[in-house]
Motif scaffolding. Structure first.
Motif, short mmCIF file in Angstrom:
data_model
loop_
_atom_site.label_atom_id
_atom_site.label_comp_id
_atom_site.label_asym_id
_atom_site.label_seq_id
_atom_site.Cartn_x
_atom_site.Cartn_y
_atom_site.Cartn_z
N LYS A 1 0.81 -1.13 0.15
CA LYS A 1 0.01 0.05 0.03
C LYS A 1 0.80 1.24 0.19
O LYS A 1 0.42 2.29 -0.59
CB LYS A 1 -0.98 0.14 1.15
N ASN A 2 1.91 1.32 0.44
CA ASN A 2 2.91 2.20 0.55
C ASN A 2 3.51 2.50 -1.23
O ASN A 2 4.35 3.25 -1.15
CB ASN A 2 3.96 2.16 1.42
N GLY A 3 3.35 1.58 -1.96
CA GLY A 3 3.74 1.77 -3.20
C GLY A 3 4.82 0.96 -3.68
O GLY A 3 5.22 0.81 -4.65
N LYS A 4 5.61 0.51 -2.55
CA LYS A 4 6.90 -0.40 -2.75
C LYS A 4 6.81 -1.58 -3.30
O LYS A 4 5.87 -2.52 -2.77
CB LYS A 4 7.73 -0.11 -1.36
N SER A 5 7.58 -2.32 -4.00
CA SER A 5 7.66 -3.65 -4.62
C SER A 5 7.79 -4.46 -3.35
O SER A 5 8.50 -4.22 -2.34
CB SER A 5 8.92 -3.83 -5.37
N PRO B 1 13.29 -4.69 0.22
CA PRO B 1 13.31 -5.18 1.89
C PRO B 1 12.86 -3.97 2.68
O PRO B 1 12.69 -4.13 3.84
CB PRO B 1 15.00 -5.26 2.19
N THR B 2 12.75 -2.75 2.09
CA THR B 2 11.91 -1.71 2.95
C THR B 2 10.44 -1.52 2.82
O THR B 2 9.97 -0.77 3.36
CB THR B 2 12.79 -0.30 2.79
N SER B 3 9.97 -2.45 2.07
CA SER B 3 8.32 -2.32 1.84
C SER B 3 7.53 -2.55 2.84
O SER B 3 6.35 -2.10 2.69
CB SER B 3 8.14 -3.04 0.47
N GLY B 4 7.96 -3.49 3.97
CA GLY B 4 7.12 -3.99 4.68
C GLY B 4 6.57 -5.10 4.51
O GLY B 4 5.58 -5.66 5.46
N PHE B 5 6.88 -5.88 3.20
CA PHE B 5 6.29 -7.05 2.97
C PHE B 5 6.91 -8.01 3.96
O PHE B 5 7.81 -8.25 4.28
CB PHE B 5 6.48 -7.38 1.61
N VAL B 6 5.90 -9.17 4.24
CA VAL B 6 6.21 -10.10 5.37
C VAL B 6 5.78 -11.56 4.71
O VAL B 6 4.36 -11.92 4.60
CB VAL B 6 5.58 -10.10 6.75
N ALA B 7 6.70 -12.20 4.46
CA ALA B 7 6.19 -13.39 3.92
C ALA B 7 5.35 -14.40 4.54
O ALA B 7 4.48 -15.50 3.82
CB ALA B 7 7.41 -14.21 3.43
N SER B 8 5.34 -14.28 6.00
CA SER B 8 4.69 -15.21 6.62
C SER B 8 3.21 -14.46 6.77
O SER B 8 2.33 -15.28 7.49
CB SER B 8 5.22 -15.31 8.13
N TYR C 1 4.15 8.20 -4.16
CA TYR C 1 3.36 7.32 -4.34
C TYR C 1 4.29 5.84 -4.55
O TYR C 1 3.79 4.95 -5.23
CB TYR C 1 2.26 7.11 -5.54
N GLY C 2 5.26 5.74 -3.76
CA GLY C 2 6.26 4.57 -3.88
C GLY C 2 7.06 4.49 -4.69
O GLY C 2 7.85 3.43 -5.18
N MET C 3 7.08 5.37 -5.63
CA MET C 3 8.08 5.35 -6.91
C MET C 3 9.31 6.01 -6.65
O MET C 3 9.42 7.27 -5.98
CB MET C 3 7.23 6.03 -8.20
N MET D 1 12.58 2.87 -15.31
CA MET D 1 11.18 3.47 -15.63
C MET D 1 10.39 2.37 -16.34
O MET D 1 9.25 1.74 -16.40
CB MET D 1 11.23 4.65 -16.27
N ARG D 2 11.39 1.68 -17.46
CA ARG D 2 10.68 0.58 -18.34
C ARG D 2 10.26 -0.38 -17.57
O ARG D 2 9.02 -0.92 -17.66
CB ARG D 2 11.60 0.35 -19.30
N ALA D 3 10.99 -1.11 -16.67
CA ALA D 3 10.83 -2.10 -15.85
C ALA D 3 9.40 -1.77 -14.91
O ALA D 3 8.51 -2.37 -14.65
CB ALA D 3 11.85 -2.64 -15.20
N PHE D 4 9.54 -0.61 -14.27
CA PHE D 4 8.21 -0.15 -13.55
C PHE D 4 7.03 -0.11 -14.37
O PHE D 4 6.14 -0.58 -13.93
CB PHE D 4 8.75 1.33 -12.92
N ILE D 5 7.10 0.79 -15.42
CA ILE D 5 5.82 0.77 -16.40
C ILE D 5 5.51 -0.69 -16.80
O ILE D 5 4.22 -0.95 -16.67
CB ILE D 5 6.15 1.50 -17.56
N GLN D 6 6.15 -1.34 -17.21
CA GLN D 6 5.70 -3.05 -17.52
C GLN D 6 5.02 -3.66 -16.37
O GLN D 6 4.23 -4.23 -16.68
CB GLN D 6 7.15 -3.70 -17.96
#
Length: 581
Positions: free
Chosen positions: A344-348, A352-359, A483-485, A494-499
């Motif tokens: 929701k913070n826009g990060k992938s 590692p700084t996105s807050g995603f938790v695999a569990s 917005y996380g960009m 940018m190409r990879a991001f847009i894709q």
């Protein structure tokens, strides 16, 4: 003409009677004659309506054998069936050929459906002057028909490259036809020229009354031009031909030129500058609610540019819903696709700084994730309770669970599709929802512009369009308002991001198969096994493990272009096959 494009009343089909495979000749098979149709104003209008009725053939979720389309030929989704004769299976396992391309199920519609409709357009244009319609109506309907002809040609361009251009000719059953393929540039120039011409004739979308919503408009012409020029500027066609020698100019621009990207950016900007369209934004009802609602609003809808009009229906619920909700669960999102949605913070999720938790992988995600994918624990309407209750996809769950021991079950990925579905109805309910099939919408144009302008080296100009999409999605702005960009991305970054942004924003909207081919990344992303999420329930807790071996996808270099059916090659000596087939 009340609601003539919402409920298709007249189905007057012209098809070939010489051979079922002929694509340039045909005659009526309905008992009607050309005289009986085109001396009657209602039947004349019905003939044009019938041409409109095919505009969603590629988007159609039941395109292949009533339960599949190109979604299942990509890294985005798994197919519910595995029989080697299934059209989608032929596509994803790399066995498509000029012969089975013609013989299996609905696979030949890549070639035959566009040309059948192009012939209908030409017949309509030939007969229109003698019909009893008024002069102003004739002018407008001729322009609509020419737009539709361009619409069908654009499917041929993305799948085959240069194709035979037949102009306004209407070939009959006794005509001997031997047409060569036009060059890619000539094919693009012809279709774009047609769109420019009819854009000057057709009304703006705001000039149509509600009962005419769904007709071709000036905005639709400009938007289709944007799409075509974006395709043409892409690596597959812009100097990246998979052919050599003289055939290279047939299937692509032989050499790279940045001007093609500049033309694509200008075409997208022309749509934006009309101010006809805007994103449907509503982050007050719920974050990203505008994204969800744009697929459930037929009229008025400021985002829809060209759509397949439908009466109230359960189209997508019937196709996508899990078994517990009465759906056919035909297209099941992969774990690769699920992970491509950011936080929701826009990060992938890979940052590692996105807050995603695999569990606990489904919390704090981009709101589009929840509106696009049914994951374990998602709340969705149930006829059993009359309320929204959890869908259970964990290993061995009754009705909807993945079975890890056999890599089968109602879902083979741990997910079901939710995109474009109404969460307050289900396939086995009696409720219906208002919707049209979104064939072109404004978000695509913003992405078109961002992609094209980035390739010209003006990366900074891509940011505002991407911010608009992410803001509407309900992603947090962040302290920097990005917005996380990442700021100051390189062209490659940018190409990879847009894709990726295009992948998630346009999921299930008939883009991924075309995109991975025109970007020439299909060999990288669509060779190998799609992945699933295996969820194990232990008490009231869950563990998550990615399964990397569901079903093998094979993409060969020749698959960047589709094979022309062998029957067409055999009967027309001037026709040249695409490379590798």
């Amino acid at each position: 003409m009340k609601k003539i494009f919402i409920i298709l009343v007249f189905v007057i089909v012209y098809t070939s009677c010489k051979k079922s495979t002929d694509f340039l000749d045909g005659q009526a098979s309905t008992g009607e004659t050309e005289e009986s149709i085109f001396t009657d104003s209602v039947k004349t209008i019905g003939f044009l309506t019938n041409i409109y009725s095919g505009i969603g053939y590629s988007f159609n979720k039941g395109r292949f054998s009533s339960h599949g389309n190109t979604e299942m030929a990509t890294d985005d989704a798994e197919y519910a069936y595995s029989g080697v004769g299934q059209s989608a299976v032929i596509m994803y396992n790399g066995t498509i050929s000029p012969n089975n391309f013609f013989s299996q199920g609905a696979v030949p519609d890549f070639w035959s459906t566009p040309y059948a409709n192009i012939r209908k357009v030409n017949l309509f244009l030939a007969k229109l002057p003698g019909t009893p319609l008024s002069a102003p109506l004739k002018t407008r309907m001729a322009a609509e028909a020419r737009y539709l002809r361009a619409w069908y040609y654009h499917f041929l361009l993305i799948n085959f490259g240069g194709v035979p251009l037949i102009g306004n000719n209407v070939y009959g059953i006794n005509d001997v036809i031997d047409l060569p393929r036009s060059s890619f540039q000539a094919s693009v120039d012809y279709v774009v020229g047609e769109l420019d011409a009819v854009a000057a004739i057709l009304p703006a979308p705001t000039e149509y009354a509600e009962q005419d919503f769904g007709r071709a408009t000036r905005g639709a012409c400009l938007a289709l031009k944007s799409r075509i020029l974006l395709y043409a500027a892409s690596p597959l066609f812009n100097g990246g031909s998979i052919a050599t020698g003289a055939l290279a100019a047939t299937v692509s621009y032989p050499s790279y030129n940045v001007s093609y990207w500049q033309k694509a950016a200008a075409a997208a900007e022309a749509v934006i500058n009309t101010n006809y369209y805007s994103l449907m934004e509503d982050n007050v009802t719920a974050p990203g609610y505008g994204f969800y609602n744009t697929f459930l609003k037929r009229y008025p809808n400021t985002e829809q540019i060209f759509a397949m009009q439908r009466p109230t229906n359960r189209d997508f619920e019937g196709y996508y819903n899990p078994p517990s909700r009465g759906g056919a669960k035909n297209s099941q999102p992969t774990e690769q696709l699920a992970r491509s949605f950011p936080m929701k913070n826009g990060k992938s999720t890979y940052d590692p700084t996105s807050g995603f938790v695999a569990s606990n992988p489904y919390v704090n995600r981009d709101p589009r994730f929840g509106y696009s994918i049914i994951y374990n624990g998602s709340l969705y309407y149930s006829t059993t309770t009359g309320t929204k209750i959890a869908v259970n996809t964990f290993d061995g769950a009754a009705s909807d669970g993945y079975v890890s021991s056999t890599k089968t079950g109602p879902t083979t990925t741990g997910y079901y599709s939710r995109k474009m579905c109404d969460e307050n109805i289900s396939a086995n309910s009696s409720f219906v929802t208002e919707r049209a099939w979104p064939l072109m919408r404004y978000a695509e144009i913003l992405l078109n512009y961002a992609e094209a302008i980035n390739e010209t080296g003006q990366t900074a100009l891509a940011y505002p369009k991407l911010i608009a999409i992410r803001k509407r999605a309900g992603i947090d702005a962040g302290a920097d308002g990005m917005y996380g960009m990442k700021a100051n991305m390189s062209v490659d970054e940018m190409r990879a991001f847009i894709q990726n942004e295009r992948r998630i924003e346009l999921m299930n909207e008939d883009h991924r198969w075309n995109d991975i081919r025109r970007w020439k990344i299909a060999e990288a992303v669509n060779n190998g096994y799609n992945t699933a999420m295996v969820i194990t329930k232990i008490g009231n807790n869950f563990t998550y493990k990615v399964d990397n071996t569901i079903r093998l996808h094979v993409f060969k270099p020749q698959n960047y272009l589709m094979p022309i059916p062998q029957v067409e090659i055999s009967k027309m000596p001037s026709m040249v096959q695409n490379p590798g087939y």
